[in-house]
Design a protein around this motif. Structure first.
Motif, PDB file in Angstrom:
ATOM      1  N   LEU A  78      -7.292  60.804  33.755  1.00 38.25           N
ATOM      2  CA  LEU A  78      -5.747  60.506  34.104  1.00 38.25           C
ATOM      3  C   LEU A  78      -5.071  59.436  33.436  1.00 38.25           C
ATOM      4  O   LEU A  78      -5.605  58.357  33.383  1.00 38.25           O
ATOM      5  N   ALA A  79      -3.890  59.768  33.291  1.00 36.95           N
ATOM      6  CA  ALA A  79      -2.917  58.702  32.729  1.00 36.95           C
ATOM      7  C   ALA A  79      -2.020  58.503  33.854  1.00 36.95           C
ATOM      8  O   ALA A  79      -1.264  59.511  34.221  1.00 36.95           O
ATOM      9  N   ARG A  80      -1.502  57.320  34.043  1.00 32.26           N
ATOM     10  CA  ARG A  80      -0.628  56.835  35.040  1.00 32.26           C
ATOM     11  C   ARG A  80       0.377  56.332  34.416  1.00 32.26           C
ATOM     12  O   ARG A  80       0.199  55.271  33.455  1.00 32.26           O
ATOM     13  N   PHE A  81       1.898  56.549  34.890  1.00 31.79           N
ATOM     14  CA  PHE A  81       2.895  55.917  34.330  1.00 31.79           C
ATOM     15  C   PHE A  81       3.712  55.108  35.303  1.00 31.79           C
ATOM     16  O   PHE A  81       3.574  55.482  36.558  1.00 31.79           O
ATOM     17  N   ASP A  82       4.370  54.170  34.752  1.00 33.55           N
ATOM     18  CA  ASP A  82       5.423  53.488  35.555  1.00 33.55           C
ATOM     19  C   ASP A  82       6.554  53.642  34.955  1.00 33.55           C
ATOM     20  O   ASP A  82       7.003  52.902  33.867  1.00 33.55           O
ATOM     21  N   SER A  91       3.995  61.012  38.126  1.00 33.37           N
ATOM     22  CA  SER A  91       3.373  59.717  38.130  1.00 33.37           C
ATOM     23  C   SER A  91       1.947  59.667  37.393  1.00 33.37           C
ATOM     24  O   SER A  91       1.628  58.609  36.942  1.00 33.37           O
ATOM     25  N   GLU A  92       1.372  60.866  37.125  1.00 35.71           N
ATOM     26  CA  GLU A  92       0.104  60.907  36.678  1.00 35.71           C
ATOM     27  C   GLU A  92      -0.035  62.351  36.000  1.00 35.71           C
ATOM     28  O   GLU A  92       0.624  63.202  36.517  1.00 35.71           O
ATOM     29  N   ILE A 122       0.814  52.299  29.662  1.00 29.29           N
ATOM     30  CA  ILE A 122       0.112  53.187  30.503  1.00 29.29           C
ATOM     31  C   ILE A 122      -1.017  52.753  31.390  1.00 29.29           C
ATOM     32  O   ILE A 122      -1.577  51.980  30.646  1.00 29.29           O
ATOM     33  N   TRP A 123      -1.478  53.535  32.509  1.00 29.42           N
ATOM     34  CA  TRP A 123      -2.957  52.894  32.830  1.00 29.42           C
ATOM     35  C   TRP A 123      -3.636  54.300  32.919  1.00 29.42           C
ATOM     36  O   TRP A 123      -3.278  55.386  33.205  1.00 29.42           O
ATOM     37  N   PHE A 125      -7.335  56.231  34.131  1.00 22.72           N
ATOM     38  CA  PHE A 125      -8.071  56.210  35.366  1.00 22.72           C
ATOM     39  C   PHE A 125      -8.984  57.091  35.120  1.00 22.72           C
ATOM     40  O   PHE A 125      -8.810  58.309  34.928  1.00 22.72           O
ATOM     41  N   VAL A 136      -9.545  51.277  35.543  1.00 22.45           N
ATOM     42  CA  VAL A 136      -8.089  51.729  35.502  1.00 22.45           C
ATOM     43  C   VAL A 136      -7.471  50.569  34.648  1.00 22.45           C
ATOM     44  O   VAL A 136      -6.855  49.455  34.939  1.00 22.45           O
ATOM     45  N   LYS A 138      -5.383  48.820  31.618  1.00 22.68           N
ATOM     46  CA  LYS A 138      -3.757  49.008  31.014  1.00 22.68           C
ATOM     47  C   LYS A 138      -3.740  48.855  29.546  1.00 22.68           C
ATOM     48  O   LYS A 138      -4.193  47.991  28.899  1.00 22.68           O
TER      49      LYS A 138
END
Length: 424
Positions: A78-82, A91-92, A122-123, A125, A136, A138
């Motif tokens: 998974l890629a997580r976004f801010d 969000s992911e 991006i993070w 996971f 996780v 960064k």
């Protein structure tokens, strides 16, 4: 967690029974630590090389794709976004395989605010092979997108075709002879208006000569945009100020095609910027650059100070288009008074952007007490809005009260009608 809790209970019981049982109770801990070490060894990954593709520039309100490619082909992670303030997306999202050795994720992103918005990190996971750890990391992405005012109507060519065909197509012959700008001299023939005779030149030539006039083309058009906090209210997913900017740019392009000079003026608690009217497409380019940098503020607008300043800066009769908003008749009182002063010298178009959600409340009757209160408040708001707009109409102001999707078309149509009737 459940395994560790069970081992902890066994350890406590073993230590309470005898030292022999204590040694036996410690054995599972040794096995757990060994399993954790193995899990870390087989699950730890080197930070994958990421490549991204993102448009350099997008229009506000548009949705575009952010594409991220992982050369390590770790499909399923998974890629997580801010997301920054001006961008909105999920969000992911999960990577999917696209070829041997590569995985990719495509994320739909919506541009919600003008400006330059970075997406620096991006993070990623993923869970370890034995499920004992979650990783996780960064990672640096280094993406950036510039969100600018929407000029799709200009780029499509439809606006250009409409304006040119209206102003210089079938109505070209009507413009000659009915305007106020000198075009040429011609011999007077029966049937022409006697008032068009140029007596001085006729005396020199010793035959009747008439002036031929055409519609004046170098009018001044001022786009006055209120940038106060009321214009930050969102309608249709975008702040009112951005709907206003889109319509203003379309009108600026139309006015440039029509041979008029375009200037702009912005204000909130005080006047912020003023550019005198200039001809041609250069004025449109300048206006677009200025609109892209127009900030979102939380200050209340001072209509008295701003419109007085605008009146002082525009001594020549001009077409002034005011984009603003108001809450009720009380808060609009000073605004109406100052627009009345402007209307004595200038031709005013007042743009009010209507909120479809408020009108939708009136169509959905409910027996719920809270819904009834909302219905009453919406009805009162619409009634007070109508009173203010009717008062502006009586002052000779042209009022455009329309939904966001209709503002641009109605504004351009109103401008073309004013040009056709030579009201300025």
């Amino acid at each position: 967690m459940a395994i560790a809790l069970g081992l902890l209970v066994l350890t406590v019981l073993g230590s309470a029974l005898s030292p022999v049982w204590m040694d036996v109770a410690l054995l599972p801990w040794v096995i757990l630590v060994a399993a954790a070490a193995v899990d870390l060894i087989i699950s730890t990954r080197q930070a994958p090389p990421l490549h991204h593709h993102i448009p350099v520039e997008v229009f506000i309100g548009d949705t575009f794709d952010l594409t991220i490619t992982d050369d390590a082909n770790r499909a399923g992670q998974l890629a997580r976004f801010d997301w920054p303030e001006g961008l909105d997306g999920p969000s992911e999202a999960a990577f999917a395989p696209i070829s041997t050795g590569q995985a990719q994720v495509v994320v739909p992103v919506r541009a919600t605010r003008r400006g330059i918005w970075p997406l620096g990190h991006i993070w990623l996971f993923w869970t370890s092979r034995l499920g004992m750890f979650e990783f996780v990391p960064k990672l640096k992405l280094g993406a950036e997108v510039r969100v600018v005012p929407n000029i799709r109507a200009v780029q499509s060519g439809a606006l250009t075709t409409t304006v040119l065909s209206t102003l210089f197509g079938s109505k070209e012959n009507r413009a000659i002879g009915d305007g106020s700008e000198f075009h040429q001299l011609r011999d007077f023939v029966p049937g022409m208006d006697v008032k068009s005779i140029d007596w001085k030149r006729s005396a020199r030539k010793r035959s009747l000569v008439a002036k031929e006039l055409r519609a004046e083309r170098n009018h001044h058009v001022i786009l006055a945009i209120d940038n106060g906090f009321l214009m930050r209210e969102e309608i249709g997913g975008l702040p009112k100020i951005d709907h206003a900017v889109t319509a203003a740019l379309a009108l600026a392009w139309s006015a440039a095609l029509g041979g008029d000079l375009v200037g702009h003026f912005a204000y909130d608690v005080r006047p912020r910027s003023f550019a005198k009217p200039e001809p041609g497409r250069a004025a449109f380019v300048r206006l677009r650059s200025w609109a892209a940098e127009l900030d979102y503020v939380s200050r209340e607008s001072n209509h008295t100070l701003a419109l007085t300043e605008l009146n002082a800066r525009t001594p020549k009769r001009s077409l002034i288009v005011i984009f603003t908003d108001f809450v009720d008749t009380t808060s609009a009182e000073l605004m109406v008074e100052n627009i009345a002063i402007l209307a004595k010298r200038h031709l005013i178009i007042f743009i009010a952007i209507r909120d479809p959600e408020v009108e939708g409340v009136l169509d959905n009757a409910s027996d719920d007490l809270s819904q009834v209160a909302t219905l009453v408040a919406a009805n009162q708001s619409i009634s007070e809005r109508r009173l203010v707009l009717e008062r502006l109409n009586r002052l000779g102001v042209t009022v455009i009260d329309a939904k966001p999707s209709q503002v641009t078309a109605r504004l351009v149509a109103t401008y073309l009608d004013i040009k056709d009737r030579e009201l300025i």
